[in-house]
Design an enzyme around this catalytic site. Sequence first.
Site, short mmCIF file in Angstrom:
data_model
loop_
_atom_site.label_atom_id
_atom_site.label_comp_id
_atom_site.label_asym_id
_atom_site.label_seq_id
_atom_site.Cartn_x
_atom_site.Cartn_y
_atom_site.Cartn_z
N GLY A 239 38.41 44.52 35.73
CA GLY A 239 38.80 45.77 36.39
C GLY A 239 37.69 46.79 36.34
O GLY A 239 36.50 46.42 36.29
N SER A 240 38.07 48.06 36.32
CA SER A 240 37.05 49.12 36.42
C SER A 240 36.33 49.34 35.10
O SER A 240 36.86 49.06 34.02
CB SER A 240 37.73 50.42 36.86
OG SER A 240 38.62 50.85 35.86
N GLU A 263 35.29 42.16 32.09
CA GLU A 263 34.36 41.96 33.21
C GLU A 263 34.53 43.21 34.07
O GLU A 263 35.57 43.42 34.68
CB GLU A 263 34.74 40.68 33.95
CG GLU A 263 33.65 40.19 34.84
CD GLU A 263 34.17 39.97 36.23
OE1 GLU A 263 33.92 40.86 37.07
OE2 GLU A 263 34.83 38.95 36.46
N CYS A 300 33.56 41.20 42.84
CA CYS A 300 32.69 41.75 41.78
C CYS A 300 31.25 41.31 41.99
O CYS A 300 30.34 41.89 41.40
CB CYS A 300 33.21 41.34 40.42
SG CYS A 300 33.62 39.61 40.32
P1 NAP Z 1 41.69 49.30 36.92
O1 NAP Z 1 42.07 50.63 37.41
O2 NAP Z 1 40.60 49.19 35.94
O3 NAP Z 1 43.04 48.64 36.31
C1 NAP Z 1 43.00 47.37 35.68
C2 NAP Z 1 44.22 47.21 34.79
O4 NAP Z 1 44.22 48.18 33.77
C3 NAP Z 1 45.54 47.35 35.53
O5 NAP Z 1 46.45 46.42 34.98
C4 NAP Z 1 45.97 48.76 35.21
O6 NAP Z 1 47.38 48.86 35.28
C5 NAP Z 1 45.44 48.94 33.78
N1 NAP Z 1 45.12 50.34 33.47
C6 NAP Z 1 44.68 51.31 34.31
N2 NAP Z 1 44.47 52.45 33.65
C7 NAP Z 1 44.79 52.22 32.36
C8 NAP Z 1 44.77 53.01 31.18
N3 NAP Z 1 44.40 54.29 31.21
N4 NAP Z 1 45.16 52.45 30.02
C9 NAP Z 1 45.56 51.16 29.98
N5 NAP Z 1 45.58 50.35 31.05
C10 NAP Z 1 45.21 50.87 32.23
O7 NAP Z 1 41.29 48.32 38.10
P2 NAP Z 1 41.93 48.09 39.54
O8 NAP Z 1 43.28 48.67 39.60
O9 NAP Z 1 41.81 46.67 39.80
O10 NAP Z 1 40.96 48.80 40.56
C11 NAP Z 1 40.38 50.03 40.36
C12 NAP Z 1 38.87 49.90 40.39
O11 NAP Z 1 38.44 48.85 39.50
C13 NAP Z 1 38.27 49.50 41.71
O12 NAP Z 1 38.09 50.57 42.57
C14 NAP Z 1 36.96 48.87 41.28
O13 NAP Z 1 35.98 49.83 41.12
C15 NAP Z 1 37.23 48.26 39.95
N6 NAP Z 1 37.36 46.79 39.97
C16 NAP Z 1 36.27 46.05 39.69
C17 NAP Z 1 36.36 44.68 39.67
C18 NAP Z 1 35.16 43.85 39.34
O14 NAP Z 1 35.33 42.64 39.23
N7 NAP Z 1 34.01 44.42 39.17
C19 NAP Z 1 37.57 44.05 39.93
C20 NAP Z 1 38.69 44.82 40.21
C21 NAP Z 1 38.55 46.19 40.21
P3 NAP Z 1 48.15 50.29 35.21
O15 NAP Z 1 47.43 51.18 36.18
O16 NAP Z 1 49.54 49.97 35.62
O17 NAP Z 1 48.05 50.75 33.79
#
Ligand code: NAP
Length: 523
Positions: A239-240, A263, A300
């Site tokens: 994720g992020s 990652e 990614c």
């Molecule tokens: P994310 O916001 O990082 O969320 C990933 C996971 O973490 C989700 O299950 C989310 O669920 C949880 N989460 C979010 N905020 C949290 C917190 N404060 N405390 C605990 N858990 C938390 O990623 P995303 O939703 O996939 O996408 C957002 C951004 O991530 C994208 O814009 C991109 O920049 C990046 N991304 C990068 C990759 C990569 O491979 N490089 C892949 C996917 C995404 P909840 O919100 O329900 O808590």
Amino acid sequence: MSSSTIDVNKANNRVTDTFQAVNPVDGTKLVGDFKQDSLLNINHAAQVAQDCFLEYKSTTSQQRATFLQTIAQQLEDNRAVIVSRAQLESGLPEARLNGELGRTIGQLNLFANNLLNEGWQQAVIDTADSGRQPVAKPDIRSHNVAIGPVAVFGASNFPLAFSTAGGDTASALAAGCPVIMKGHPAHPGTSELVEQCINRALSACHLPAGVFTLLQGTTNELGSELVRHPNIKAVGFTGSTTVGRLLMDIATSRPEPIPFYGELGSANPVYLLKNQLEKNAAQLAEQFVLSMTMGAGQFCTKPGLIFAIEGLGLDTFVKQSQLLLASQQPYTLLTQGIKQSYLASCKKRELEPNITKVTNRAEDGKVLAKLYQISAQDWLNNPDFEEEIFGPQALIISCKDNEQLQELSEKLRGHLTATIHCNEEDFDQAERLTTILNNKVGRVLLNGWPTGVEVCHSMVHGGAYPAATMSNSTSVGSGAIYRWLRPVSYQNFPQALLPDVLRDDNSKGIWRQVNGQISKQSI
Ligand code: NAP
């Protein structure tokens, strides 16, 4: 999907709150109510995972291989319904999701096959030498054991291959670790359908239900409390960078710190070396646009930074890319949040001085591919320019000469991949760059494009921070199993008490390291 498919009584303590998935195309709610799991559910999942850990860890490689193959077969048998729900929840095309399901099935089978040679145990034997002076040498033998129950976070951009039965789950189950999956809130229906496949496989293989639990919800606490739970012994996350860093800090500041395999962000630098660019600028532009816009730029491994030396070759590359991007259709991104974040990041970039917009179509509320250009000096002055913008966006950095191109590469942070385009006349420069880049990334490519990650034994999908939180591991390929294992050595154990792979007779005929030599022989 109806709520009747939801196993609301699994823990007998489910909260009644529910949530719905959102259609990424128009922001409307999709049919189907999904459980909002609570702290009680985390406790229950962690308890049942702990309760069955010793039993599951003690299963044979053959038993776990059969389990993984059964999950794979279940996914294949339910392909149509899974792909169709994933399409609704992600907005990704059917062909892409069918391919992704194939990859998910392939990963499960890869780990199953790889278990059977017992190589994952890394059996090492040093036999005793009672005559050694001044002290006798003891008999010491080591192998790997499962680390314990692990938490896995599903990824938004791979609803199948990096989610419920994705690579992290497959590798952890292969290692003998029970898995608690925190589903991504963007695709709860897909996660639940895959959970049902895993549960059916558990039952068919007579394994305890606690080996796998899916937790779902939309509160941030669900993820953070799961990472905090004392029964959890390692975490896999995609994720992020912001959230990954936050969860990593929780994992490492617990009373018992645990490994956090995150990652995170990567902008995947690509180097177009002088001679190759001069000869093939238009062709390189075509390949670049294809790779950058693949999956709407939500991989990614999307090539997000292009480094090249100023000149006719680069001018042709930019013009051709501009032409190709101008004819692209607008894109649907995975979630409303990712769309907002993409638009805001591009807007911020456009407000920076000295940045050139290569693409200049009007936005009109839809998401378009964006290409920017900047000089090497201006790029160096602002560290934000190295950050990933998730979506169909890339930045070209024009360098004065080879020296400046190399200087910039030395200053790079960690990324998942780096790519060099060169011909034989560029080999000296390519060699220098490779020596620099292999300190920063998990995979260096030559004359290819980084999107498309082969699932095989030699793949390294990782890199230095912030691409990954543990630079010495991979999240793709058979090597991913080692994240969920820890080595143990046994000193002066009699044969009867040793694990079978460490006994003298080597009854399975596996490769072992015996007194420093690789061997299949018995001792
Ligand atoms: P994310 O916001 O990082 O969320 C990933 C996971 O973490 C989700 O299950 C989310 O669920 C949880 N989460 C979010 N905020 C949290 C917190 N404060 N405390 C605990 N858990 C938390 O990623 P995303 O939703 O996939 O996408 C957002 C951004 O991530 C994208 O814009 C991109 O920049 C990046 N991304 C990068 C990759 C990569 O491979 N490089 C892949 C996917 C995404 P909840 O919100 O329900 O808590």
